[in-house]
Design an enzyme around this catalytic site. Structure first.
Site, PDB file in Angstrom:
ATOM      1  CE  LYS A 178      94.285  -8.935  33.977  1.00 35.03           C
ATOM      2  NZ  LYS A 178      93.843 -10.218  34.494  1.00 35.03           N
ATOM      3  N   GLY A 191      98.432 -14.288  33.864  1.00 30.09           N
ATOM      4  CA  GLY A 191      97.132 -13.751  34.287  1.00 30.09           C
ATOM      5  C   GLY A 191      97.215 -12.285  34.667  1.00 30.09           C
ATOM      6  CG  ASP A 211      92.694  -8.666  29.548  1.00 28.96           C
ATOM      7  OD1 ASP A 211      91.505  -8.510  29.874  1.00 28.96           O
ATOM      8  OD2 ASP A 211      93.393  -9.630  29.924  1.00 28.96           O
TER       9      ASP A 211
END
Ligand code: ATP
Length: 292
Positions: free
Chosen positions: A11, A100, A138
């Site tokens: 993502k 990240g 997440d």
């Protein structure tokens, strides 16, 4: 179905905002998330020994409960009314680790999606997201996929209109950034700039790529310690090479540049890869309910 292989998409944060600190110690976040085609591959094979086993192509990653994919399988069988017959998981890593890009969460979400298909197809996206929440903040978004607004710790999800056609060059410099360290640098009350999240959502709704490009922003960039200044060097290089907009994703250190044509993105990735081997070109992935 005894074996299944799924793509576990990474993502990008089109926006990342920190609204404040919660009584439970977590931060209140507001993020516009986007799945990209850079993905791990997760294979689930049924065995008959009642155990969870995990192997991965990255020898330095844990193969036990330390791996989010393993924890996802545990959480799944703990939550559904099905006994674990025994599953062997194989995770082929392609998403850079500690980047990240939520690689570990993407693997966990792929395990949940795969196990749902194999053993509990009646589970809804929402139910699967709630199981994912127990594995990591997440993971619900990675189950949801596509273009979405993530709020709270990241678990409150709203589907957004898909991003207009564009491509990303992702460049991960050769150092990690500690997520807790970076959160420690943030005093939400002192942040002077915030992303225009409503404007981003409206731009997506209108299919206005320029509006999206203008609003890409991550508040972590404003508090990034000097020792990570390479992030800004990469942003400048991406802009020099033709990116229309650049940003760090999540808590970094990966930086992405957005392009309105695939050829420009591919050329830029090739140029940047000479200096930063972990540079990738990716398309946007738009997923809805059919993702499950
Ligand atoms: P996020 O964007 O959610 O902050 P990240 O991209 O920075 O995540 P990941 O690559 O997801 O970071 O994971 C980093 C940490 O999680 C590493 O310490 C790694 O050992 C651990 N980990 C556990 N399972 C996995 C997995 N399947 N893939 C990658 N890392 C994993």
């Amino acid at each position: 179905m005894k074996e299944i292989t799924l793509d576990a998409y990474g993502k990008l944060n089109l926006t990342l905002d920190i609204l404040g600190r919660r009584p439970d110690g977590y931060h209140d976040l507001r993020m516009v998330m986007q799945s990209v085609s850079l993905c791990d591959r997760v294979t689930i094979r049924e065995t008959e020994n009642g155990q969870i086993a995990l192997r991965t192509s990255a020898s330095y990653l844990p193969c036990d409960r330390g791996n989010l994919a393993y924890r996802a399988a545990e959480a799944f069988f703990a939550a559904v009314d099905v006994a674990n017959p025994g599953v062997a998981l194989y995770v082929e890593k392609r998403i850079p680790v500690c980047a990240g890009m939520a690689g570990g969460s993407a693997d966990a979400a792929a395990v949940l999606r795969g196990l749902r298909r194999m053993y509990a197809p009646q589970l809804s996206v929402e139910e699967l997201c709630r199981i994912g929440e127990r594995v990591g903040s997440d993971v619900p978004y990675c189950v949801f996929g596509g273009t979405a607004l993530a709020e709270g710790r990241g678990e409150i999800l709203t589907r957004l209109a898909p991003i207009p056609e564009c491509w990303a060059v992702l460049c991960k410099p050769d150092f990690p950034i500690s997520t807790p360290e970076l959160f420690g640098c943030v005093d939400a009350k002192k942040l002077t700039s915030h992303p225009d999240t409503p404007g981003m959502c409206e731009s997506l709704e209108r299919g206005d790529l320029n509006g999206v490009l203008r609003r890409v922003y991550n508040v972590f960039e404003a508090v990034l310690p000097e020792k990570y200044s390479e992030v800004f060097v990469i942003k400048d290089k991406l802009l020099d090479l033709g990116a229309l907009s650049t940003c760090m994703t999540g808590s970094g250190p990966t930086v992405f540049g957005l392009f309105d044509n695939a050829a420009g993105a591919a050329q830029t990735a090739e140029r940047l890869r000479r200096e930063y081997p972990q540079t990738f070109c990716a398309a946007m992935v738009n997923l809805g309910e059919q993702f499950l």
